[in-house]
Design a protein around this motif. Structure first.
Motif, short mmCIF file in Angstrom:
data_model
loop_
_atom_site.label_atom_id
_atom_site.label_comp_id
_atom_site.label_asym_id
_atom_site.label_seq_id
_atom_site.Cartn_x
_atom_site.Cartn_y
_atom_site.Cartn_z
N VAL A 10 0.84 -1.20 0.00
CA VAL A 10 0.00 0.00 0.00
C VAL A 10 0.87 1.25 0.00
CG1 VAL A 10 -1.78 1.29 1.23
CG2 VAL A 10 -1.86 -1.21 1.17
N GLU A 11 1.86 1.27 0.87
CA GLU A 11 2.79 2.40 0.91
C GLU A 11 4.09 1.95 1.56
OE1 GLU A 11 1.77 4.94 4.85
OE2 GLU A 11 0.28 5.10 3.24
N LYS A 12 5.14 2.72 1.31
CA LYS A 12 6.44 2.40 1.91
C LYS A 12 7.14 3.69 2.29
CE LYS A 12 8.75 2.28 -2.63
NZ LYS A 12 9.67 1.56 -3.51
N THR A 13 7.83 3.64 3.40
CA THR A 13 8.69 4.72 3.84
C THR A 13 9.96 4.07 4.35
OG1 THR A 13 7.74 4.66 6.07
CG2 THR A 13 6.78 6.22 4.49
N PRO A 14 11.07 4.81 4.42
CA PRO A 14 12.28 4.21 4.96
C PRO A 14 12.02 3.67 6.37
CG PRO A 14 12.80 6.27 3.88
CD PRO A 14 11.30 6.19 3.93
N GLY A 15 12.12 2.37 6.52
CA GLY A 15 11.92 1.76 7.83
C GLY A 15 10.59 1.08 8.02
N GLN A 16 9.63 1.29 7.13
CA GLN A 16 8.33 0.66 7.32
C GLN A 16 7.59 0.46 5.99
OE1 GLN A 16 4.75 2.43 9.58
NE2 GLN A 16 5.63 1.02 11.07
N ALA A 17 6.82 -0.63 5.94
CA ALA A 17 5.97 -0.91 4.78
C ALA A 17 4.58 -1.27 5.28
CB ALA A 17 6.54 -2.07 3.97
N LEU A 18 3.57 -0.85 4.52
CA LEU A 18 2.19 -1.21 4.82
C LEU A 18 1.72 -2.17 3.73
CD1 LEU A 18 -0.43 -0.87 6.45
CD2 LEU A 18 -0.97 1.11 5.01
N VAL A 19 1.41 -3.39 4.13
CA VAL A 19 1.04 -4.43 3.18
C VAL A 19 -0.39 -4.89 3.47
CG1 VAL A 19 1.57 -6.72 2.26
CG2 VAL A 19 3.43 -5.18 2.95
N GLU A 20 -1.25 -4.87 2.44
CA GLU A 20 -2.62 -5.33 2.61
C GLU A 20 -2.72 -6.79 2.18
OE1 GLU A 20 -7.15 -4.44 0.97
OE2 GLU A 20 -5.63 -2.87 0.86
N CYS A 21 -3.24 -7.61 3.09
CA CYS A 21 -3.38 -9.04 2.82
C CYS A 21 -4.73 -9.51 3.36
CB CYS A 21 -2.23 -9.81 3.49
SG CYS A 21 -2.28 -11.59 3.28
N ALA A 22 -5.55 -10.06 2.48
CA ALA A 22 -6.87 -10.56 2.87
C ALA A 22 -7.69 -9.51 3.61
CB ALA A 22 -6.73 -11.82 3.72
N GLY A 23 -7.59 -8.27 3.15
CA GLY A 23 -8.39 -7.20 3.73
C GLY A 23 -7.81 -6.55 4.96
N LEU A 24 -6.67 -7.06 5.43
CA LEU A 24 -6.01 -6.48 6.60
C LEU A 24 -4.75 -5.74 6.16
CD1 LEU A 24 -6.25 -9.46 9.14
CD2 LEU A 24 -7.69 -7.41 9.07
N GLY A 25 -4.48 -4.62 6.81
CA GLY A 25 -3.27 -3.86 6.50
C GLY A 25 -2.23 -4.08 7.59
N TYR A 26 -1.10 -4.64 7.24
CA TYR A 26 -0.05 -4.94 8.21
C TYR A 26 1.04 -3.87 8.14
CZ TYR A 26 -2.12 -9.61 8.59
OH TYR A 26 -2.98 -10.67 8.80
N GLU A 27 1.30 -3.23 9.27
CA GLU A 27 2.42 -2.30 9.36
C GLU A 27 3.65 -3.11 9.74
OE1 GLU A 27 1.31 0.66 12.21
OE2 GLU A 27 0.20 1.85 10.72
N SER A 41 4.37 1.06 -4.96
CA SER A 41 3.09 0.90 -4.27
C SER A 41 2.03 0.42 -5.25
CB SER A 41 2.65 2.23 -3.64
OG SER A 41 3.58 2.66 -2.68
N GLY A 42 1.16 -0.47 -4.78
CA GLY A 42 0.12 -1.03 -5.63
C GLY A 42 0.48 -2.36 -6.24
N GLN A 43 1.74 -2.78 -6.07
CA GLN A 43 2.17 -4.06 -6.63
C GLN A 43 2.28 -5.11 -5.53
OE1 GLN A 43 5.50 -3.89 -9.23
NE2 GLN A 43 4.67 -2.24 -10.47
N GLU A 44 2.32 -6.36 -5.95
CA GLU A 44 2.41 -7.46 -4.99
C GLU A 44 3.82 -7.57 -4.42
OE1 GLU A 44 2.40 -11.98 -5.85
OE2 GLU A 44 0.31 -11.50 -5.36
N VAL A 45 3.89 -7.90 -3.16
CA VAL A 45 5.18 -8.05 -2.48
C VAL A 45 5.10 -9.23 -1.52
CG1 VAL A 45 4.58 -6.49 -0.59
CG2 VAL A 45 6.96 -6.82 -1.18
N THR A 46 6.21 -9.90 -1.36
CA THR A 46 6.32 -10.97 -0.39
C THR A 46 7.44 -10.65 0.58
OG1 THR A 46 5.52 -12.66 -1.94
CG2 THR A 46 6.76 -13.44 -0.04
N LEU A 47 7.15 -10.71 1.86
CA LEU A 47 8.15 -10.44 2.89
C LEU A 47 8.21 -11.61 3.88
CD1 LEU A 47 7.41 -6.69 3.71
CD2 LEU A 47 9.35 -7.59 2.40
#
Length: 210
Positions: A10-27, A41-47
């Motif tokens: 969803v968004e990224k900043t130095p030190g943090q990423a917000l990832v939406e998975c199954a309707g939940l947003g994980y900081e 932002s807007g693309q798929e990512v795996t961490l």
């Protein structure tokens, strides 16, 4: 235990990423070595992730490679090294560089990291020397400009009016003193450079690859 997350960045900043998975947003807290390889932002990512639970907080840490996550887990077992310091270490040195430091007993590179004094560096070299063997066979070098989960590397600066100010703020958040951050950014400043580029170059200038 949350060991891996795949979703939309969803968004990224130095030190943090917000990832939406199954309707939940994980900081997710991330080291800079992972931030530099995130897709747009807007693309798929795996961490690969580590979920830390304390009495006063619950934190999720994410890494581009499984090796980085596994190294993080070994680092936080070292006496005096908590998750925040471990992320700082992996922000200044990628896994391969850290392993080289341990193998070469290079304390000088470690003490250049914010929060790592001489005693902590010596403790890291001693305790990690017996543990890095657990990581053998995992490391696959990530080529410069490669991205996580196949997305293209972003050429845009993170949100902010001035890439230099943003880069300085990122280094200060990592633990460097304001004077150190300003000096490092000034040394590598280039016309038109994004904050990502400035942070990367500044870290390399302060902690040269061994």
């Amino acid at each position: 235990m949350i060991g891996r997350i795949r979703g939309i960045l969803v968004e990224k900043t130095p030190g943090q990423a917000l990832v939406e998975c199954a309707g939940l947003g994980y900081e997710i807290d991330i080291p800079y070595t992972t931030f530099f390889h995130l897709p747009e932002s807007g693309q798929e990512v795996t961490l690969h992730t580590h979920f830390a639970v304390r009495e006063d907080a619950q934190s999720l840490y994410g890494f581009a490679a499984k090796l980085d996550r596994d190294l993080f887990r070994l680092l936080i077992k070292v006496n005096g090294v908590g998750p925040k310091l471990a992320v700082g270490i992996l922000s200044g040195l990628d896994a391969q560089q850290f392993i080289r430091c341990v193998e070469a007993k290079d304390a000088n590179s470690l003490v250049k990291l914010p929060g790592v004094g001489k005693k902590t560096a010596e403790r890291l070299l001693i305790e990690m020397a017996d543990r890095i063997g657990q990581l053998e066979g995992q490391f696959v070098p990530m080529s410069p400009g490669a991205t996580v989960a196949g997305g293209p590397s972003s050429g845009q600066a993170a949100t902010g009016p001035d890439p230099r100010e943003e880069a300085e703020a990122a280094l200060i958040a990592l633990g460097y003193k304001p004077q150190e951050a300003a000096k490092a950014i000034s040394k590598v400043a280039e016309e038109g450079a994004t904050s990502e580029t400035l942070i990367r170059l500044a870290l390399r200038s302060m902690i040269p690859a061994g």
